[in-house]
Motif scaffolding. Structure first.
Motif, PDB file in Angstrom:
ATOM      1  N   TYR A 176       0.821  -1.198   0.000  1.00 44.05           N
ATOM      2  CA  TYR A 176       0.000   0.000   0.000  1.00 44.05           C
ATOM      3  C   TYR A 176       0.865   1.262   0.000  1.00 44.05           C
ATOM      4  CZ  TYR A 176      -4.142  -2.787   1.250  1.00 44.05           C
ATOM      5  OH  TYR A 176      -5.177  -3.684   1.251  1.00 44.05           O
ATOM      6  N   SER A 177       0.385   2.262  -0.715  1.00 43.57           N
ATOM      7  CA  SER A 177       0.982   3.601  -0.659  1.00 43.57           C
ATOM      8  C   SER A 177      -0.158   4.622  -0.676  1.00 43.57           C
ATOM      9  CB  SER A 177       1.935   3.838  -1.838  1.00 43.57           C
ATOM     10  OG  SER A 177       1.238   3.793  -3.068  1.00 43.57           O
ATOM     11  N   ILE A 178       0.096   5.801  -0.074  1.00 43.48           N
ATOM     12  CA  ILE A 178      -0.950   6.828   0.041  1.00 43.48           C
ATOM     13  C   ILE A 178      -0.360   8.185  -0.328  1.00 43.48           C
ATOM     14  CG2 ILE A 178      -2.684   7.908   1.526  1.00 43.48           C
ATOM     15  CD1 ILE A 178      -2.575   5.511   3.332  1.00 43.48           C
ATOM     16  N   LYS A 179      -1.105   8.944  -1.151  1.00 43.97           N
ATOM     17  CA  LYS A 179      -0.736  10.314  -1.493  1.00 43.97           C
ATOM     18  C   LYS A 179      -1.769  11.259  -0.910  1.00 43.97           C
ATOM     19  CE  LYS A 179       1.446   9.023  -5.899  1.00 43.97           C
ATOM     20  NZ  LYS A 179       1.452   9.218  -7.381  1.00 43.97           N
ATOM     21  N   PHE A 180      -1.296  12.423  -0.431  1.00 42.69           N
ATOM     22  CA  PHE A 180      -2.173  13.419   0.172  1.00 42.69           C
ATOM     23  C   PHE A 180      -2.116  14.715  -0.632  1.00 42.69           C
ATOM     24  CE2 PHE A 180      -1.132  10.451   3.527  1.00 42.69           C
ATOM     25  CZ  PHE A 180      -2.354  10.251   4.157  1.00 42.69           C
ATOM     26  N   PHE A 181      -3.285  15.376  -0.752  1.00 43.96           N
ATOM     27  CA  PHE A 181      -3.401  16.571  -1.590  1.00 43.96           C
ATOM     28  C   PHE A 181      -4.237  17.636  -0.879  1.00 43.96           C
ATOM     29  CE2 PHE A 181      -3.149  12.811  -4.215  1.00 43.96           C
ATOM     30  CZ  PHE A 181      -2.214  13.130  -5.184  1.00 43.96           C
ATOM     31  N   GLU A 182      -4.007  18.907  -1.288  1.00 43.75           N
ATOM     32  CA  GLU A 182      -4.897  20.001  -0.911  1.00 43.75           C
ATOM     33  C   GLU A 182      -6.202  19.850  -1.705  1.00 43.75           C
ATOM     34  OE1 GLU A 182      -4.607  22.238   1.322  1.00 43.75           O
ATOM     35  OE2 GLU A 182      -2.490  22.596   1.740  1.00 43.75           O
ATOM     36  N   PRO A 183      -7.288  20.548  -1.292  1.00 41.87           N
ATOM     37  CA  PRO A 183      -8.554  20.442  -2.034  1.00 41.87           C
ATOM     38  C   PRO A 183      -8.447  20.855  -3.496  1.00 41.87           C
ATOM     39  CG  PRO A 183      -8.917  21.493   0.093  1.00 41.87           C
ATOM     40  CD  PRO A 183      -7.434  21.386  -0.079  1.00 41.87           C
ATOM     41  N   GLU A 190       3.674  11.943   0.351  1.00 45.21           N
ATOM     42  CA  GLU A 190       3.300  10.561   0.030  1.00 45.21           C
ATOM     43  C   GLU A 190       3.937   9.615   1.035  1.00 45.21           C
ATOM     44  OE1 GLU A 190       3.650   7.328  -3.667  1.00 45.21           O
ATOM     45  OE2 GLU A 190       4.590   9.315  -3.816  1.00 45.21           O
ATOM     46  N   ILE A 191       3.204   8.587   1.410  1.00 43.41           N
ATOM     47  CA  ILE A 191       3.753   7.469   2.172  1.00 43.41           C
ATOM     48  C   ILE A 191       3.987   6.345   1.169  1.00 43.41           C
ATOM     49  CG2 ILE A 191       3.367   5.833   4.042  1.00 43.41           C
ATOM     50  CD1 ILE A 191       1.496   7.820   5.331  1.00 43.41           C
ATOM     51  N   TRP A 211     -10.339  20.822   4.561  1.00 42.33           N
ATOM     52  CA  TRP A 211     -10.489  19.601   3.770  1.00 42.33           C
ATOM     53  C   TRP A 211      -9.177  19.203   3.109  1.00 42.33           C
ATOM     54  CZ3 TRP A 211     -14.618  16.537   3.993  1.00 42.33           C
ATOM     55  CH2 TRP A 211     -15.822  17.072   4.446  1.00 42.33           C
ATOM     56  N   PHE A 212      -8.958  17.884   3.008  1.00 39.78           N
ATOM     57  CA  PHE A 212      -7.804  17.325   2.304  1.00 39.78           C
ATOM     58  C   PHE A 212      -8.271  16.107   1.511  1.00 39.78           C
ATOM     59  CE2 PHE A 212      -6.170  19.494   6.004  1.00 39.78           C
ATOM     60  CZ  PHE A 212      -5.073  20.184   5.525  1.00 39.78           C
ATOM     61  N   ASN A 213      -7.579  15.816   0.422  1.00 34.10           N
ATOM     62  CA  ASN A 213      -7.875  14.646  -0.400  1.00 34.10           C
ATOM     63  C   ASN A 213      -6.756  13.624  -0.273  1.00 34.10           C
ATOM     64  OD1 ASN A 213     -10.163  16.010  -1.351  1.00 34.10           O
ATOM     65  ND2 ASN A 213      -9.064  16.879  -3.081  1.00 34.10           N
TER      66      ASN A 213
END
Length: 236
Positions: A176-183, A190-191, A211-213
């Motif tokens: 698994y990997s996760i990316k985080f973004f502004e709205p 990223e993890i 809010w975050f995506n």
């Protein structure tokens, strides 16, 4: 006598002008939150409201076709603390358009306005539902994306303390990997590899509330794309 007549005439003109201006201002004054109005204006819908709140952080404009479910945020008020606000929906959906406002306060609390149905502007001949031919800037076979009601994710979510939790019980066995973004889509971080079944990300990492995506990938393939909200104030 002439001077008295002239003075009376000037006073008469002043009264007519004052009463006329007052009548016009009353005619175009929108309702005060949580009430607001939505008027159909030749293929566009104009939302107007007055706000008596001074501690508003954000006002989101939400739209739905059924007035109950599938409300989706289409925009945010540019100046939420202004007394009078106007928003123009340039691409309303065919059929009935229902609107409501999501009002977020500085202390992290929030409320919803009443739900209103867009109605024809009395100054425009618009007595029917919007049809496809009425809508501006639509491309031939372009389909309107389906609006999905927001609900917390089961894998990435916030808790009462404001921290972000990642719950992936099979993480040690999967990639698994996760990316985080502004709205607005701006990339944050990223993890690359989630190794533990449960992780907690400190809220301070995200620098601000709101809010975050995120995008969750499994083996390089997108598994989930959703959002979460970090409130301004947290309960310890």
């Amino acid at each position: 006598m002439k001077q008295i007549a002239r003075l009376s005439f000037v006073v008469w003109l002043f009264l007519i002008f004052t009463l006329s201006a007052k009548a016009q201002s009353q005619q175009y004054t929108p309702p005060v939150l949580p009430d607001f109005m939505a008027l159909i204006k030749t293929g566009k819908i104009q939302l107007e409201w007055l706000s008596g709140f001074t501690n508003v952080k954000q006002i989101g404009i939400q739209r739905s076709l059924d007035s109950v479910l599938n409300f989706g945020t289409i925009a945010y008020a540019s100046y939420p603390t202004q007394t009078r606000n106007v928003y123009l929906d340039n691409k309303p959906l065919p059929g009935n358009n229902y609107y409501r406002l999501f009002i977020l306060f500085d202390n992290g609390r929030y409320m919803y306005s009443k739900t209103v149905l867009a109605t024809p502007d009395s100054t425009i001949l618009a007595t029917r539902k919007l049809e496809m031919s009425d809508l501006a800037d639509l491309k031939g076979t372009e389909k309107t994306p389906e609006k999905v009601a927001w609900h917390p994710s089961n894998t990435v979510y916030t808790t009462a303390d404001g921290n972000v939790n990642i719950n992936l019980p099979d993480a040690p066995q999967k990639n698994y990997s996760i990316k985080f973004f502004e709205p607005d889509g701006a990339f944050l971080f990223e993890i690359n590899k989630v190794k533990e079944p449960f992780l907690i990300l400190e809220k301070a990492i995200f620098l601000h509330s709101g809010w975050f995506n995120f995008e969750l990938y499994e083996g390089g393939k997108l598994k989930e794309k959703w959002s979460f909200f970090i409130p301004l104030n947290y309960r310890s």
